[in-house]
Design a protein around this motif. Structure first.
Motif, PDB file in Angstrom:
ATOM      1  N   ARG A 173       0.836  -1.197   0.000  1.00 55.88           N
ATOM      2  CA  ARG A 173       0.000   0.000   0.000  1.00 55.88           C
ATOM      3  C   ARG A 173       0.872   1.250   0.000  1.00 55.88           C
ATOM      4  O   ARG A 173       2.018   1.226   0.453  1.00 55.88           O
ATOM      5  N   ARG A 174       0.326   2.299  -0.542  1.00 52.66           N
ATOM      6  CA  ARG A 174       0.952   3.618  -0.494  1.00 52.66           C
ATOM      7  C   ARG A 174       0.018   4.542   0.267  1.00 52.66           C
ATOM      8  O   ARG A 174      -1.209   4.446   0.132  1.00 52.66           O
ATOM      9  N   GLY A 175       0.573   5.419   1.049  1.00 54.74           N
ATOM     10  CA  GLY A 175      -0.251   6.325   1.834  1.00 54.74           C
ATOM     11  C   GLY A 175       0.482   7.611   2.134  1.00 54.74           C
ATOM     12  O   GLY A 175       1.682   7.747   1.866  1.00 54.74           O
ATOM     13  N   GLY A 176      -0.252   8.521   2.686  1.00 54.74           N
ATOM     14  CA  GLY A 176       0.322   9.811   3.031  1.00 54.74           C
ATOM     15  C   GLY A 176       0.717   9.884   4.488  1.00 54.74           C
ATOM     16  O   GLY A 176       0.873   8.864   5.173  1.00 54.74           O
ATOM     17  N   TRP A 177       0.852  11.102   4.966  1.00 54.32           N
ATOM     18  CA  TRP A 177       1.277  11.379   6.330  1.00 54.32           C
ATOM     19  C   TRP A 177       0.321  12.374   6.972  1.00 54.32           C
ATOM     20  O   TRP A 177      -0.339  13.160   6.277  1.00 54.32           O
ATOM     21  N   VAL A 178       0.235  12.328   8.291  1.00 55.96           N
ATOM     22  CA  VAL A 178      -0.583  13.289   9.035  1.00 55.96           C
ATOM     23  C   VAL A 178       0.210  13.794  10.230  1.00 55.96           C
ATOM     24  O   VAL A 178       1.131  13.123  10.717  1.00 55.96           O
ATOM     25  N   VAL A 179      -0.172  14.973  10.694  1.00 60.82           N
ATOM     26  CA  VAL A 179       0.424  15.541  11.899  1.00 60.82           C
ATOM     27  C   VAL A 179      -0.564  15.330  13.040  1.00 60.82           C
ATOM     28  O   VAL A 179      -1.653  15.925  13.047  1.00 60.82           O
ATOM     29  N   LEU A 180      -0.203  14.466  13.978  1.00 59.74           N
ATOM     30  CA  LEU A 180      -1.069  14.183  15.126  1.00 59.74           C
ATOM     31  C   LEU A 180      -0.889  15.249  16.196  1.00 59.74           C
ATOM     32  O   LEU A 180       0.227  15.720  16.445  1.00 59.74           O
ATOM     33  N   ARG A 181      -2.000  15.578  16.858  1.00 53.13           N
ATOM     34  CA  ARG A 181      -1.975  16.510  17.984  1.00 53.13           C
ATOM     35  C   ARG A 181      -3.153  16.216  18.887  1.00 53.13           C
ATOM     36  O   ARG A 181      -4.082  15.491  18.508  1.00 53.13           O
ATOM     37  N   ASP A 182      -3.117  16.774  20.082  1.00 50.16           N
ATOM     38  CA  ASP A 182      -4.272  16.728  20.974  1.00 50.16           C
ATOM     39  C   ASP A 182      -5.380  17.542  20.324  1.00 50.16           C
ATOM     40  O   ASP A 182      -5.166  18.692  19.917  1.00 50.16           O
ATOM     41  N   ALA A 183      -6.584  16.955  20.189  1.00 50.89           N
ATOM     42  CA  ALA A 183      -7.686  17.655  19.534  1.00 50.89           C
ATOM     43  C   ALA A 183      -8.048  18.950  20.250  1.00 50.89           C
ATOM     44  O   ALA A 183      -8.630  19.862  19.648  1.00 50.89           O
ATOM     45  N   ALA A 184      -7.693  19.051  21.535  1.00 53.22           N
ATOM     46  CA  ALA A 184      -7.995  20.267  22.287  1.00 53.22           C
ATOM     47  C   ALA A 184      -7.001  21.388  22.007  1.00 53.22           C
ATOM     48  O   ALA A 184      -7.233  22.539  22.395  1.00 53.22           O
ATOM     49  N   SER A 185      -5.899  21.075  21.355  1.00 51.94           N
ATOM     50  CA  SER A 185      -4.901  22.106  21.047  1.00 51.94           C
ATOM     51  C   SER A 185      -5.271  22.793  19.737  1.00 51.94           C
ATOM     52  O   SER A 185      -6.127  22.343  18.998  1.00 51.94           O
ATOM     53  N   SER A 186      -4.604  23.918  19.445  1.00 50.87           N
ATOM     54  CA  SER A 186      -4.949  24.709  18.270  1.00 50.87           C
ATOM     55  C   SER A 186      -4.596  23.980  16.981  1.00 50.87           C
ATOM     56  O   SER A 186      -3.622  23.239  16.915  1.00 50.87           O
ATOM     57  N   GLY A 187      -5.408  24.201  15.945  1.00 50.38           N
ATOM     58  CA  GLY A 187      -5.182  23.563  14.657  1.00 50.38           C
ATOM     59  C   GLY A 187      -6.185  24.073  13.645  1.00 50.38           C
ATOM     60  O   GLY A 187      -7.128  24.780  14.014  1.00 50.38           O
ATOM     61  N   PRO A 188      -6.067  23.746  12.381  1.00 48.15           N
ATOM     62  CA  PRO A 188      -4.985  22.957  11.785  1.00 48.15           C
ATOM     63  C   PRO A 188      -3.633  23.650  11.925  1.00 48.15           C
ATOM     64  O   PRO A 188      -3.571  24.852  12.128  1.00 48.15           O
ATOM     65  N   VAL A 189      -2.577  22.859  11.750  1.00 50.30           N
ATOM     66  CA  VAL A 189      -1.224  23.347  11.972  1.00 50.30           C
ATOM     67  C   VAL A 189      -0.630  23.802  10.644  1.00 50.30           C
ATOM     68  O   VAL A 189      -0.529  23.011   9.699  1.00 50.30           O
ATOM     69  N   ALA A 266      -6.364  14.603  16.994  1.00 46.26           N
ATOM     70  CA  ALA A 266      -6.700  15.242  15.728  1.00 46.26           C
ATOM     71  C   ALA A 266      -5.538  15.039  14.768  1.00 46.26           C
ATOM     72  O   ALA A 266      -4.390  14.871  15.182  1.00 46.26           O
ATOM     73  N   ALA A 267      -5.844  15.034  13.476  1.00 43.05           N
ATOM     74  CA  ALA A 267      -4.823  14.835  12.454  1.00 43.05           C
ATOM     75  C   ALA A 267      -4.943  15.923  11.398  1.00 43.05           C
ATOM     76  O   ALA A 267      -6.010  16.118  10.813  1.00 43.05           O
ATOM     77  N   ASP A 268      -3.853  16.624  11.157  1.00 42.68           N
ATOM     78  CA  ASP A 268      -3.794  17.675  10.146  1.00 42.68           C
ATOM     79  C   ASP A 268      -2.870  17.231   9.012  1.00 42.68           C
ATOM     80  O   ASP A 268      -1.934  16.455   9.234  1.00 42.68           O
ATOM     81  N   PRO A 269      -3.085  17.741   7.807  1.00 43.84           N
ATOM     82  CA  PRO A 269      -2.136  17.438   6.731  1.00 43.84           C
ATOM     83  C   PRO A 269      -0.797  18.115   7.005  1.00 43.84           C
ATOM     84  O   PRO A 269      -0.756  19.199   7.601  1.00 43.84           O
ATOM     85  N   PRO A 270       0.301  17.502   6.616  1.00 45.34           N
ATOM     86  CA  PRO A 270       1.603  18.142   6.827  1.00 45.34           C
ATOM     87  C   PRO A 270       1.668  19.469   6.069  1.00 45.34           C
ATOM     88  O   PRO A 270       1.162  19.571   4.943  1.00 45.34           O
ATOM     89  N   PRO A 271       2.304  20.485   6.651  1.00 44.55           N
ATOM     90  CA  PRO A 271       2.386  21.789   5.983  1.00 44.55           C
ATOM     91  C   PRO A 271       3.537  21.869   4.989  1.00 44.55           C
ATOM     92  O   PRO A 271       4.043  22.956   4.696  1.00 44.55           O
ATOM     93  N   PHE A 272       3.985  20.738   4.493  1.00 41.01           N
ATOM     94  CA  PHE A 272       5.048  20.675   3.485  1.00 41.01           C
ATOM     95  C   PHE A 272       4.863  19.371   2.710  1.00 41.01           C
ATOM     96  O   PHE A 272       4.247  18.421   3.214  1.00 41.01           O
ATOM     97  N   PRO A 273       5.357  19.286   1.486  1.00 42.50           N
ATOM     98  CA  PRO A 273       5.164  18.068   0.684  1.00 42.50           C
ATOM     99  C   PRO A 273       5.987  16.906   1.216  1.00 42.50           C
ATOM    100  O   PRO A 273       7.144  17.061   1.592  1.00 42.50           O
ATOM    101  N   CYS A 274       5.378  15.719   1.264  1.00 40.11           N
ATOM    102  CA  CYS A 274       6.053  14.492   1.718  1.00 40.11           C
ATOM    103  C   CYS A 274       5.884  13.416   0.646  1.00 40.11           C
ATOM    104  O   CYS A 274       4.820  13.310   0.035  1.00 40.11           O
ATOM    105  N   GLU A 275       6.910  12.623   0.450  1.00 42.49           N
ATOM    106  CA  GLU A 275       6.772  11.462  -0.417  1.00 42.49           C
ATOM    107  C   GLU A 275       5.851  10.450   0.233  1.00 42.49           C
ATOM    108  O   GLU A 275       5.702  10.423   1.456  1.00 42.49           O
ATOM    109  N   ASP A 276       5.228   9.588  -0.574  1.00 40.88           N
ATOM    110  CA  ASP A 276       4.326   8.576  -0.033  1.00 40.88           C
ATOM    111  C   ASP A 276       5.042   7.660   0.960  1.00 40.88           C
ATOM    112  O   ASP A 276       6.232   7.365   0.811  1.00 40.88           O
ATOM    113  N   SER A 277       4.299   7.243   1.956  1.00 36.45           N
ATOM    114  CA  SER A 277       4.759   6.168   2.831  1.00 36.45           C
ATOM    115  C   SER A 277       4.440   4.851   2.127  1.00 36.45           C
ATOM    116  O   SER A 277       3.282   4.578   1.815  1.00 36.45           O
ATOM    117  N   VAL A 278       5.456   4.039   1.848  1.00 38.15           N
ATOM    118  CA  VAL A 278       5.273   2.814   1.073  1.00 38.15           C
ATOM    119  C   VAL A 278       5.492   1.604   1.975  1.00 38.15           C
ATOM    120  O   VAL A 278       6.520   1.489   2.642  1.00 38.15           O
TER     121      VAL A 278
END
Length: 307
Positions: A173-189, A266-278
């Motif tokens: 499988r190929r997939g992306g990445w996420v930025v994990l944080r406490d949902a109570a903290s500020s976001g998206p990042v 909570a999960a936000d998209p990374p604020p920079f481009p990332c290669e797929d996680s393979v």
């Protein structure tokens, strides 16, 4: 050598000893050979004694905790190895597998993130094959090749780099990445907040640098990793109640989400481009057409590609 002398030699030699010799050459251990062949340690030791008598050689000499093969054993392996692989392949293809009734032991190597993701599928696998046993071994791109060579595992799932020539692989499988944080903290990042907030890194090697640091350096930015953890299962307890961030693959996030009943992460998209996680699945060529191994590979593929 005449046909008659060949037949006489085969009658005198117990061919059941050959799998013991083959496995000893791979494991260099009486204990691990017994485990692989479902023999007690006394039975395995007795088989080794019979091998020594048959070939009039020690075959294996103990050095520390391992058994090192003698020149005679190495010569035998060079002759018998291809034959044993051929026999194993032929028998594996001809013996059918019924998961509902058959008893098999499957040994699968996985990286820890994969093991987390596959856990929810295990009850269904267990129900489909109630008499089978599944042994999951910790395996990384550094250890998979050696574990194939010693036959500790038949299949591996995770990040794969170098494999023996006798192994096969495919992208699982190929997939992306996420930025994990406490949902109570500020976001998206965004990028500024990503660089300003402290970070957690899962780091089995114990360093505090990941691929994200190289990407940030290329952008003229940097982050501060303040906590390194040995495994992914600890992420929720470390992140919750803090303003820390943790970059993980989508597969890890999916696994953690199953345990996050209250949606505290909570999960936000990374604020920079990332290669797929393979993620790859690899297996020993000797079990390529083994019906049981094909079945378990298919079960794992379905479990890890079902979104």
């Amino acid at each position: 050598m005449s046909q008659r002398s060949i037949e006489t030699g085969l009658r005198k030699f117990d061919l059941n000893l050959l799998p013991v010799f083959w496995t000893l050459m791979k494991t260099r251990s009486v204990t691990r050979t017994g485990e692989a062949l479902f023999l007690s340690q006394p039975a395995t030791s007795a088989a080794l004694a019979r091998l020594r008598t048959a070939f009039k050689d020690d075959l294996f000499v103990r050095q520390g905790r391992t058994l090192e093969p003698t020149p005679k054993a190495e010569a035998l392996m060079e002759q018998l190895g291809p034959l044993m692989q051929g026999v194993a392949g032929a028998l594996g293809e001809s013996i059918p597998f019924d998961p509902a009734t058959d008893a098999r032991t499957f040994r699968i190597g996985m990286s820890e993130d994969v093991a987390m993701a596959v856990m929810p599928a295990l009850p269904a696998i267990r129900q489909a094959a109630p008499n089978c046993r599944l042994i999951i071994r910790a395996a990384s791109y550094r250890t998979i090749s050696d574990m194939f060579g010693t036959r500790e595992i038949s299949t591996a799932i995770g990040h794969v780099e170098e494999l023996p020539a006798s192994a096969k692989q495919r992208v699982l499988r190929r997939g992306g990445w996420v930025v994990l944080r406490d949902a109570a903290s500020s976001g998206p990042v965004d990028l500024d907040e990503y660089c300003a907030r402290p970070h957690l890194l899962v780091t089995p090697r114990g360093d505090l640098t990941g691929f994200a640091d190289a990407i940030l350096a290329g952008l003229g930015r940097q982050r501060e990793v303040v906590l390194g953890l040995p495994d992914y299962a600890l992420i929720p307890r470390a992140v919750l109640g803090t303003n820390m961030l943790c970059l993980v693959s989508e597969m890890v996030y999916e696994a953690l989400s199953i345990l996050d009943d209250n949606h505290r992460l909570a999960a936000d998209p990374p604020p920079f481009p990332c290669e797929d996680s393979v993620t790859y699945i690899a297996w020993r060529s000797a079990v390529d057409h083994d019906p049981g191994e094909m079945w378990i590979r298919n079960q794992l593929i379905q479990a890890l590609t079902r979104h």
